[in-house]
Design a protein around this motif. Structure first.
Motif, PDB file in Angstrom:
ATOM      1  N   CYS A 179       0.803  -1.232   0.000  1.00 49.11           N
ATOM      2  CA  CYS A 179       0.000   0.000   0.000  1.00 49.11           C
ATOM      3  C   CYS A 179       0.834   1.279   0.000  1.00 49.11           C
ATOM      4  O   CYS A 179       0.487   2.250  -0.672  1.00 49.11           O
ATOM      5  CB  CYS A 179      -0.958  -0.002   1.181  1.00 49.11           C
ATOM      6  SG  CYS A 179      -0.142  -0.030   2.787  1.00 49.11           S
ATOM      7  N   VAL A 268      -1.166   8.150   6.549  1.00 45.09           N
ATOM      8  CA  VAL A 268      -0.886   6.828   7.123  1.00 45.09           C
ATOM      9  C   VAL A 268      -1.857   6.631   8.275  1.00 45.09           C
ATOM     10  O   VAL A 268      -1.946   7.470   9.180  1.00 45.09           O
ATOM     11  CB  VAL A 268       0.575   6.716   7.596  1.00 45.09           C
ATOM     12  CG1 VAL A 268       0.829   5.352   8.219  1.00 45.09           C
ATOM     13  CG2 VAL A 268       1.528   6.953   6.428  1.00 45.09           C
ATOM     14  N   ILE A 271      -5.752   1.032  11.127  1.00 41.57           N
ATOM     15  CA  ILE A 271      -7.121   0.528  11.010  1.00 41.57           C
ATOM     16  C   ILE A 271      -7.366  -0.468  12.136  1.00 41.57           C
ATOM     17  O   ILE A 271      -6.574  -1.385  12.352  1.00 41.57           O
ATOM     18  CB  ILE A 271      -7.348  -0.129   9.631  1.00 41.57           C
ATOM     19  CG1 ILE A 271      -7.088   0.902   8.528  1.00 41.57           C
ATOM     20  CG2 ILE A 271      -8.771  -0.661   9.511  1.00 41.57           C
ATOM     21  CD1 ILE A 271      -7.045   0.318   7.148  1.00 41.57           C
ATOM     22  N   LYS A 274      -6.532  -4.229  12.317  1.00 42.25           N
ATOM     23  CA  LYS A 274      -5.847  -4.593  11.062  1.00 42.25           C
ATOM     24  C   LYS A 274      -4.365  -4.235  11.116  1.00 42.25           C
ATOM     25  O   LYS A 274      -3.504  -5.104  11.084  1.00 42.25           O
ATOM     26  CB  LYS A 274      -6.485  -3.865   9.867  1.00 42.25           C
ATOM     27  CG  LYS A 274      -7.943  -4.221   9.625  1.00 42.25           C
ATOM     28  CD  LYS A 274      -8.073  -5.441   8.759  1.00 42.25           C
ATOM     29  CE  LYS A 274      -9.539  -5.748   8.479  1.00 42.25           C
ATOM     30  NZ  LYS A 274      -9.726  -7.029   7.805  1.00 42.25           N
ATOM     31  N   GLY A 275      -4.062  -2.942  11.161  1.00 39.65           N
ATOM     32  CA  GLY A 275      -2.662  -2.503  11.164  1.00 39.65           C
ATOM     33  C   GLY A 275      -2.506  -1.180  10.444  1.00 39.65           C
ATOM     34  O   GLY A 275      -3.488  -0.470  10.192  1.00 39.65           O
ATOM     35  N   TYR A 276      -1.263  -0.875  10.077  1.00 37.16           N
ATOM     36  CA  TYR A 276      -0.966   0.409   9.438  1.00 37.16           C
ATOM     37  C   TYR A 276      -1.178   0.316   7.921  1.00 37.16           C
ATOM     38  O   TYR A 276      -0.782  -0.659   7.292  1.00 37.16           O
ATOM     39  CB  TYR A 276       0.480   0.829   9.725  1.00 37.16           C
ATOM     40  CG  TYR A 276       0.704   1.219  11.164  1.00 37.16           C
ATOM     41  CD1 TYR A 276       0.412   2.506  11.612  1.00 37.16           C
ATOM     42  CD2 TYR A 276       1.198   0.299  12.092  1.00 37.16           C
ATOM     43  CE1 TYR A 276       0.611   2.875  12.932  1.00 37.16           C
ATOM     44  CE2 TYR A 276       1.401   0.660  13.423  1.00 37.16           C
ATOM     45  CZ  TYR A 276       1.106   1.952  13.834  1.00 37.16           C
ATOM     46  OH  TYR A 276       1.301   2.305  15.136  1.00 37.16           O
ATOM     47  N   HIS A 277      -1.764   1.376   7.390  1.00 34.52           N
ATOM     48  CA  HIS A 277      -2.118   1.407   5.978  1.00 34.52           C
ATOM     49  C   HIS A 277      -1.880   2.823   5.458  1.00 34.52           C
ATOM     50  O   HIS A 277      -1.893   3.786   6.238  1.00 34.52           O
ATOM     51  CB  HIS A 277      -3.592   1.009   5.843  1.00 34.52           C
ATOM     52  CG  HIS A 277      -4.096   0.899   4.442  1.00 34.52           C
ATOM     53  ND1 HIS A 277      -3.445   0.194   3.458  1.00 34.52           N
ATOM     54  CD2 HIS A 277      -5.204   1.418   3.845  1.00 34.52           C
ATOM     55  CE1 HIS A 277      -4.129   0.277   2.331  1.00 34.52           C
ATOM     56  NE2 HIS A 277      -5.195   1.021   2.546  1.00 34.52           N
ATOM     57  N   ALA A 278      -1.644   2.957   4.158  1.00 32.91           N
ATOM     58  CA  ALA A 278      -1.439   4.291   3.573  1.00 32.91           C
ATOM     59  C   ALA A 278      -2.430   4.530   2.448  1.00 32.91           C
ATOM     60  O   ALA A 278      -2.686   3.639   1.628  1.00 32.91           O
ATOM     61  CB  ALA A 278      -0.008   4.408   3.035  1.00 32.91           C
ATOM     62  N   TRP A 350     -13.650   0.378   4.992  1.00 32.74           N
ATOM     63  CA  TRP A 350     -13.173  -0.753   5.798  1.00 32.74           C
ATOM     64  C   TRP A 350     -14.278  -1.187   6.756  1.00 32.74           C
ATOM     65  O   TRP A 350     -14.689  -0.423   7.627  1.00 32.74           O
ATOM     66  CB  TRP A 350     -11.915  -0.356   6.575  1.00 32.74           C
ATOM     67  CG  TRP A 350     -10.738  -0.186   5.680  1.00 32.74           C
ATOM     68  CD1 TRP A 350     -10.390   0.939   4.999  1.00 32.74           C
ATOM     69  CD2 TRP A 350      -9.764  -1.187   5.348  1.00 32.74           C
ATOM     70  NE1 TRP A 350      -9.252   0.708   4.254  1.00 32.74           N
ATOM     71  CE2 TRP A 350      -8.848  -0.579   4.453  1.00 32.74           C
ATOM     72  CE3 TRP A 350      -9.571  -2.520   5.720  1.00 32.74           C
ATOM     73  CZ2 TRP A 350      -7.763  -1.277   3.917  1.00 32.74           C
ATOM     74  CZ3 TRP A 350      -8.491  -3.202   5.199  1.00 32.74           C
ATOM     75  CH2 TRP A 350      -7.605  -2.591   4.308  1.00 32.74           C
TER      76      TRP A 350
END
Lengths: 500, 67
Positions: A179, A268, A271, A274-278, A350
């Protein structure tokens, strides 16, 4: 049918999923993929027909292919398909294509075709992540919605000259791009045109991001660190401006202030579960009558800014789709998550598994690939305005003069500024003075509105030293405010610039 | 030579409720001076907090973005 006929299909779910399919990805499983479903729903209300361009050589996929897929034992197809979408029914489109095919780009036939062109999707011959480079017209249009980080793309199927204003999207293949790579790739598409810098392909972004520091093998890609993202930005010829979201960060106004320069902003996010997303933010919805959000923690102070009335961002999220909505959730009492408190969170595409409710999205960092001469940050400017805002607030609370005020702060360039002031109701001689006045290439516009009326504007040099006072020009819009500010010595009587 | 105006004509000028003729500016300047002196520690604290918002921590740089 002649092999030299256009391949035109009515826009239906079956036709879309069927044309997106390849030997590596069977049509039976396609409807389960969220990105393809998103594309169908995105286009559903406007698209009437699909034109299939095949074979199509896509530069981005070719780079990925040469870097990785060509060396797989399994033979992958280096050719793609490109699907063009039009708002014309099949027969009308056939006639329009036939008419435009033999004309020049400025012809009425070509203009008609372009008016009905919605953009394209490149289908990659992969088992997963078949959505390659995608350029689609923004779907939501209204006066309060602005797409800043977009440019004009041209497509030339069959020698036609089609164009659409957008920003490139693609799904991560989790091989050469995760991502972070994809969000930066989208962003650099716009900055390359605006700043004249490079526009690297996803494989190159991942390689340059991991050239100095790596904990694990970079390809197949398992994500990037913020520092690696910064390395890739530097390699593209820009500077990485990074802000960590803390309790004093006015996140909405900050994003808004850079978007107004017409460059996308990488957000950044964390979620929930979930975790880190960009994601790449490209537009926003700002209604004049929206109640301003409390952008910072209740214990913190923040100057009142126009950006706080943003109720929605539009972002390219490679796990959701192009121009996906990020709704602003403002919390009167900040919510806690993993030891941090948040006054603003987001909700978007999401969703919780098996439950149709939104996952909470916590903003973590803002990363902006910016031109090296833009040195004064939004936060620097906010620091400059802290004192004068407090003084203006005191006048309000004291009921000396004003009822309420708001700051509209954003980055701009001299060409855009001079074009925009031409459209304002300015006195001819004063306008001429503004247009002939030499300016830095990039500067901040700081516009003070009182009771929804523009009172005064200060321009601040973005190329200046962060510790200096960057204001260089005052534009008075209101005699009463000028009289008040000058006589109370809030501003310098000669220059009109803030004294605090 | 055309006399250059100091301000810009604006159709909504009248809507801002400021009447300079009714303001005692000498008293206002004095009041503002005292106000700034009183608020200076608060301003300094605010500036320090904003400085922290200008950048990223070393731990932040190590965050892996991988969804």
């Amino acid at each position: 049918m002649s092999p030299f006929d256009f391949v035109i299909l009515p826009f239906t779910a079956d036709n879309l999923y069927g044309t997106l399919s390849s030997d590596n990805r069977l049509v039976e499983v396609l409807p389960k993929n969220e990105r393809e479903i998103y594309i169908y729903r995105y286009l559903q209300s406007n698209a009437k027909s699909i034109v299939v361009e095949q074979p199509y050589v896509d530069g981005d996929f070719m780079e990925d292919f040469a870097t990785y897929y060509v060396r797989c034992y399994k033979p992958y197809n280096r050719f793609c398909k490109r699907l063009h979408f039009f708002g014309l029914e099949k027969n009308d489109l056939m006639e329009a294509l036939e008419a435009a095919l033999f004309t020049n780009p400025e012809s009425a036939e070509m203009i008609y075709l372009n008016d009905n062109y919605l953009g394209f999707v490149v289908s990659r011959s992969l088992p997963n992540a078949i959505i390659g480079r995608t350029i689609l017209k923004p779907q939501h249009t209204a006066n309060h919605i602005r797409y800043e980080g977009i440019k004009t793309y041209h497509a030339h199927p069959f020698g036609l000259n089609l164009s659409v204003d957008s920003i490139a999207f693609q799904e991560q293949d989790s091989v050469l791009a995760a991502c972070a790579t994809v969000s930066l790739w989208s962003c650099l598409h716009i900055t390359s045109e605006f700043f004249g810098t490079s526009m690297p392909r996803p494989a190159v972004i991942t390689q340059t991001a991991t050239q100095y520091f790596r904990k694990t093998r970079p390809i197949p890609s398992r994500g990037l660190e913020i520092s690696q993202l910064c390395d890739a930005i530097t390699h593209a010829g820009l500077e990485p401006e990074v802000f960590e979201i803390v309790e004093t960060t006015p996140i909405l106004s900050l994003i808004y202030s850079y978007l107004r320069l017409r460059i996308p902003v990488i957000l950044v996010i964390l979620i929930e579960d979930k975790g880190y997303h960009a994601v790449t933010i490209t537009g926003y919805s700002l209604k004049q009558d929206t109640q301003p959000a409390k952008e910072v923690s209740e214990t913190e102070k923040c100057i009142p800014m126009s950006g706080s009335r943003i109720d929605k961002f539009y972002a390219h999220d490679d796990q959701i789709g192009p121009f996906s909505e990020l709704n602003v959730i403002s919390h009167a009492t900040p919510i806690k998550h993993q030891g941090r408190s948040y006054s603003v969170t987001f909700e978007g595409g999401w969703l919780k598994e098996n439950v149709q409710s939104h996952l909470t999205i916590y903003p973590q960092f803002i990363v902006i690939p910016i031109y090296n001469k833009i040195r004064i940050t939004f936060i620097d400017l906010q620091r400059q305005l802290t004192k004068i805002d407090m003084i203006i607030s005191s006048l309000e609370s004291d009921k000396t003069a004003m009822i309420n005020h708001e700051w509209d702060i954003y980055l701009t360039d001299t060409v855009t500024f001079k074009q925009s002031v031409k459209g304002q109701n300015l006195n001819h001689d004063y306008l001429k003075e503004l247009l002939l006045d030499p300016q830095p290439r990039f500067f901040w516009r700081v516009i003070l509105t009182i009771d929804e009326t523009i009172a005064v504007e200060w321009l601040a040099d973005a190329t200046d030293i962060p510790t200096a006072v960057p204001f260089f020009k005052t534009i008075w819009y209101n005699d009463k405010v000028k009289c008040l500010f000058e006589n109370s010595k809030i501003v310098d009587q000669k220059t009109g610039l803030p004294r605090y | 030579m055309v006399k250059k105006p100091k301000t810009v004509d604006h159709e909504q000028q009248a809507t801002i409720p400021i009447n300079c003729d009714e303001i005692d500016f000498k008293a206002l300047r004095k009041k503002l001076k005292a106000y700034i002196k009183e608020k200076q520690p608060e301003i300094d604290e605010q500036l320090k907090k904003l400085e922290k918002a200008n950048g990223v921590s070393p731990e932040g740089l190590r965050v892996v973005i991988n969804i």
